[in-house]
Design a protein around this motif. Sequence first.
Motif, PDB file in Angstrom:
ATOM      1  N   ASN A  95       0.419  -1.182   0.452  1.00 33.72           N
ATOM      2  CA  ASN A  95      -0.048   0.303   0.064  1.00 33.72           C
ATOM      3  C   ASN A  95       0.600   0.942  -0.333  1.00 33.72           C
ATOM      4  OD1 ASN A  95      -1.935  -2.119   0.460  1.00 33.72           O
ATOM      5  ND2 ASN A  95      -3.642  -0.939   2.001  1.00 33.72           N
ATOM      6  N   THR A  96       1.926   1.563   0.841  1.00 39.03           N
ATOM      7  CA  THR A  96       2.932   2.053   0.826  1.00 39.03           C
ATOM      8  C   THR A  96       3.491   2.905  -0.796  1.00 39.03           C
ATOM      9  OG1 THR A  96       3.464   2.135   3.148  1.00 39.03           O
ATOM     10  CG2 THR A  96       5.147   2.790   1.346  1.00 39.03           C
ATOM     11  N   PHE A  97       3.900   1.645  -1.889  1.00 41.82           N
ATOM     12  CA  PHE A  97       4.429   1.844  -2.339  1.00 41.82           C
ATOM     13  C   PHE A  97       3.479   1.853  -3.706  1.00 41.82           C
ATOM     14  CE2 PHE A  97       4.823  -0.331  -6.629  1.00 41.82           C
ATOM     15  CZ  PHE A  97       6.076  -0.023  -7.369  1.00 41.82           C
ATOM     16  N   VAL A  98       2.249   1.603  -3.600  1.00 35.26           N
ATOM     17  CA  VAL A  98       1.157   1.860  -4.545  1.00 35.26           C
ATOM     18  C   VAL A  98       1.148   3.872  -4.105  1.00 35.26           C
ATOM     19  CG1 VAL A  98      -1.238   2.073  -5.527  1.00 35.26           C
ATOM     20  CG2 VAL A  98       0.365  -0.375  -5.070  1.00 35.26           C
ATOM     21  N   GLY A  99       0.691   3.941  -2.569  1.00 32.98           N
ATOM     22  CA  GLY A  99      -0.182   5.053  -2.495  1.00 32.98           C
ATOM     23  C   GLY A  99       1.302   6.162  -3.071  1.00 32.98           C
ATOM     24  N   PHE A 100       1.847   5.918  -2.642  1.00 31.77           N
ATOM     25  CA  PHE A 100       3.355   6.873  -3.222  1.00 31.77           C
ATOM     26  C   PHE A 100       3.472   7.050  -4.823  1.00 31.77           C
ATOM     27  CE2 PHE A 100       4.454   7.595   0.893  1.00 31.77           C
ATOM     28  CZ  PHE A 100       5.296   8.532   1.245  1.00 31.77           C
ATOM     29  N   ARG A 101       3.433   5.704  -5.212  1.00 31.84           N
ATOM     30  CA  ARG A 101       3.536   5.498  -7.072  1.00 31.84           C
ATOM     31  C   ARG A 101       2.583   6.741  -7.542  1.00 31.84           C
ATOM     32  NH1 ARG A 101       3.811   0.359  -9.813  1.00 31.84           N
ATOM     33  NH2 ARG A 101       1.418   0.653  -9.023  1.00 31.84           N
ATOM     34  N   GLY A 102       1.391   6.096  -6.827  1.00 34.24           N
ATOM     35  CA  GLY A 102       0.133   6.781  -7.349  1.00 34.24           C
ATOM     36  C   GLY A 102       0.611   8.836  -7.620  1.00 34.24           C
ATOM     37  N   VAL A 103       0.602   9.587  -6.622  1.00 33.09           N
ATOM     38  CA  VAL A 103       1.303  10.900  -6.866  1.00 33.09           C
ATOM     39  C   VAL A 103       1.225  11.152  -7.948  1.00 33.09           C
ATOM     40  CG1 VAL A 103       1.882  12.424  -5.582  1.00 33.09           C
ATOM     41  CG2 VAL A 103       1.477  10.823  -4.168  1.00 33.09           C
ATOM     42  N   ASP A 104       0.829  12.140  -8.624  1.00 40.24           N
ATOM     43  CA  ASP A 104       1.310  12.782  -9.669  1.00 40.24           C
ATOM     44  C   ASP A 104       2.415  13.486  -9.965  1.00 40.24           C
ATOM     45  OD1 ASP A 104       0.462  13.716 -12.309  1.00 40.24           O
ATOM     46  OD2 ASP A 104      -0.988  15.052 -12.312  1.00 40.24           O
ATOM     47  N   ALA A 105       3.233  13.668 -10.926  1.00 44.96           N
ATOM     48  CA  ALA A 105       4.645  13.598 -11.114  1.00 44.96           C
ATOM     49  C   ALA A 105       4.726  15.793 -11.693  1.00 44.96           C
ATOM     50  CB  ALA A 105       5.109  13.249 -12.322  1.00 44.96           C
ATOM     51  N   ASP A 106       3.296  16.042 -12.133  1.00 43.91           N
ATOM     52  CA  ASP A 106       3.169  16.691 -12.289  1.00 43.91           C
ATOM     53  C   ASP A 106       2.749  17.773 -10.587  1.00 43.91           C
ATOM     54  OD1 ASP A 106       2.772  16.974 -14.659  1.00 43.91           O
ATOM     55  OD2 ASP A 106       0.856  16.422 -15.517  1.00 43.91           O
ATOM     56  N   LEU A 107       2.046  17.415  -9.844  1.00 44.54           N
ATOM     57  CA  LEU A 107       2.225  17.949  -8.750  1.00 44.54           C
ATOM     58  C   LEU A 107       3.549  18.178  -7.997  1.00 44.54           C
ATOM     59  CD1 LEU A 107      -0.829  15.913  -6.590  1.00 44.54           C
ATOM     60  CD2 LEU A 107      -0.709  19.223  -7.766  1.00 44.54           C
ATOM     61  N   ARG A 108       4.086  17.107  -7.551  1.00 42.63           N
ATOM     62  CA  ARG A 108       5.263  17.198  -8.014  1.00 42.63           C
ATOM     63  C   ARG A 108       6.797  18.141  -7.846  1.00 42.63           C
ATOM     64  NH1 ARG A 108       5.734  11.097  -8.479  1.00 42.63           N
ATOM     65  NH2 ARG A 108       5.487  10.521  -6.060  1.00 42.63           N
ATOM     66  N   GLU A 109       6.626  18.522  -9.569  1.00 45.64           N
ATOM     67  CA  GLU A 109       6.935  19.538 -10.623  1.00 45.64           C
ATOM     68  C   GLU A 109       6.728  21.376  -9.570  1.00 45.64           C
ATOM     69  OE1 GLU A 109       9.508  18.859 -12.415  1.00 45.64           O
ATOM     70  OE2 GLU A 109       9.444  16.385 -11.860  1.00 45.64           O
ATOM     71  N   ALA A 110       5.481  21.144  -9.706  1.00 42.62           N
ATOM     72  CA  ALA A 110       4.753  22.383  -9.560  1.00 42.62           C
ATOM     73  C   ALA A 110       5.264  22.728  -7.736  1.00 42.62           C
ATOM     74  CB  ALA A 110       3.340  21.701  -9.637  1.00 42.62           C
ATOM     75  N   ALA A 111       5.514  21.750  -7.390  1.00 43.97           N
ATOM     76  CA  ALA A 111       6.196  21.967  -6.025  1.00 43.97           C
ATOM     77  C   ALA A 111       6.942  22.604  -5.563  1.00 43.97           C
ATOM     78  CB  ALA A 111       5.780  20.411  -4.807  1.00 43.97           C
ATOM     79  N   ARG A 112       8.144  21.989  -7.133  1.00 46.51           N
ATOM     80  CA  ARG A 112       9.450  21.673  -6.473  1.00 46.51           C
ATOM     81  C   ARG A 112       9.478  23.470  -7.699  1.00 46.51           C
ATOM     82  NH1 ARG A 112      13.439  17.930  -6.356  1.00 46.51           N
ATOM     83  NH2 ARG A 112      14.999  19.649  -6.308  1.00 46.51           N
ATOM     84  N   ALA A 113       8.856  23.557  -8.627  1.00 49.18           N
ATOM     85  CA  ALA A 113       9.020  24.602  -9.184  1.00 49.18           C
ATOM     86  C   ALA A 113       8.527  26.180  -7.941  1.00 49.18           C
ATOM     87  CB  ALA A 113       7.805  24.379 -10.178  1.00 49.18           C
ATOM     88  N   MET A 114       8.202  25.486  -6.771  1.00 52.14           N
ATOM     89  CA  MET A 114       7.500  26.594  -5.931  1.00 52.14           C
ATOM     90  C   MET A 114       8.344  27.061  -4.755  1.00 52.14           C
ATOM     91  SD  MET A 114       3.638  25.864  -4.952  1.00 52.14           S
ATOM     92  CE  MET A 114       3.975  26.833  -4.040  1.00 52.14           C
ATOM     93  N   GLY A 115      10.287  26.298  -5.746  1.00 53.96           N
ATOM     94  CA  GLY A 115      11.444  26.392  -4.227  1.00 53.96           C
ATOM     95  C   GLY A 115      10.842  25.639  -3.105  1.00 53.96           C
ATOM     96  N   MET A 116       9.845  24.676  -3.035  1.00 48.76           N
ATOM     97  CA  MET A 116      10.147  23.393  -2.083  1.00 48.76           C
ATOM     98  C   MET A 116      11.113  22.260  -2.286  1.00 48.76           C
ATOM     99  SD  MET A 116       6.109  21.994  -1.638  1.00 48.76           S
ATOM    100  CE  MET A 116       5.228  23.280  -1.092  1.00 48.76           C
ATOM    101  N   SER A 117      12.583  22.015  -0.805  1.00 50.20           N
ATOM    102  CA  SER A 117      13.262  20.113  -0.516  1.00 50.20           C
ATOM    103  C   SER A 117      12.507  19.172  -1.421  1.00 50.20           C
ATOM    104  CB  SER A 117      14.161  20.621  -0.013  1.00 50.20           C
ATOM    105  OG  SER A 117      13.176  20.587   1.289  1.00 50.20           O
ATOM    106  N   ARG A 118      13.207  18.696  -1.673  1.00 46.33           N
ATOM    107  CA  ARG A 118      12.724  16.895  -1.423  1.00 46.33           C
ATOM    108  C   ARG A 118      12.435  16.963  -0.278  1.00 46.33           C
ATOM    109  NH1 ARG A 118      14.404  13.848  -6.202  1.00 46.33           N
ATOM    110  NH2 ARG A 118      15.765  15.024  -7.451  1.00 46.33           N
ATOM    111  N   GLY A 119      12.615  17.224   0.704  1.00 41.05           N
ATOM    112  CA  GLY A 119      11.725  16.805   1.712  1.00 41.05           C
ATOM    113  C   GLY A 119      10.725  17.245   2.304  1.00 41.05           C
ATOM    114  N   GLN A 120      10.477  18.694   1.733  1.00 44.77           N
ATOM    115  CA  GLN A 120       8.713  19.268   1.845  1.00 44.77           C
ATOM    116  C   GLN A 120       8.751  18.993   0.939  1.00 44.77           C
ATOM    117  OE1 GLN A 120      10.613  23.140   0.975  1.00 44.77           O
ATOM    118  NE2 GLN A 120      10.425  23.780   2.849  1.00 44.77           N
ATOM    119  N   VAL A 121       8.725  18.527  -0.583  1.00 45.54           N
ATOM    120  CA  VAL A 121       7.673  17.887  -1.575  1.00 45.54           C
ATOM    121  C   VAL A 121       7.036  16.547  -0.702  1.00 45.54           C
ATOM    122  CG1 VAL A 121       7.459  16.595  -4.111  1.00 45.54           C
ATOM    123  CG2 VAL A 121       8.855  18.537  -3.357  1.00 45.54           C
TER     124      VAL A 121
END
Length: 245
Positions: free
Chosen positions: A108-134
């Motif tokens: 369930n942990t694997f499926v849950g994190f794999r299912g996070v939209d990659a665009d959301l990750r990129e948007a968060a990184r574009a806002m200046g978040m670190s990997r830990g904050q994302v």
Amino acid sequence: MNDFERAISYLNDPFNWTRRGGILDLLGEHVRVSLAAVAIAMVVALPLGVLLGRARRGSGPVVVLSNVSRAIPTLALLTLFAVSPIGFGDEATALALAIFAVPPILTNTFVGFRGVDADLREAARAMGMSRGQVLRRVEAPLAAPLVLTGIRTATVQVVATATLAALVGGGGLGRLINLGFGQHDYGVMIAGALLVAVLAMGTELLLVAVSWAVTPGPRRLPFRRVPRAAAASGTPELTAAGVPS
């Protein structure tokens, strides 16, 4: 008096609860062993599931590990531990149950994190978040429902399966079932089975409430219906990331 009535009579006797080695002592031991097993499984499965899910790799090994772990009978593990240097006792029981609890948490942990939209990750990184904050502020909240479902499933399975420990000299509520079966006192055996069933159902309800409380986003009780006015208004609901659904 039939066996069920004898079971109720046994449970209604305060001495059976408070005496040394009675129901309260066995219940405490059962809960401690179950919590230890789930804690060990979480320490192993959560980081591995997060790592593989974020990398979007390793689905094959995760499925294989999950299937192999589920195919191993817990009683067989307990028996092997009993004739090995690990031996008897709560430590061996907790270890065997932890192996049993890893697959649902990992999957369930694997499926849950794999299912996070990659665009959301990129948007968060574009806002200046670190990997830990994302991870903390975007991925973990979105994956939380599936992760908590895996933990809940594993915990309930462990609570119910911990009764097998009594067959190899372990403790917990399984001792009542084993004692009743060995002495042909089916009232005691039924009493032990009822206690385990109530404990498992109580654990399920408690973890459902915890999951409901910590899951981000709009929440409502499962038995409550969405108001007609809200449903007809067409107002979009917000997801955990604040994006209209």
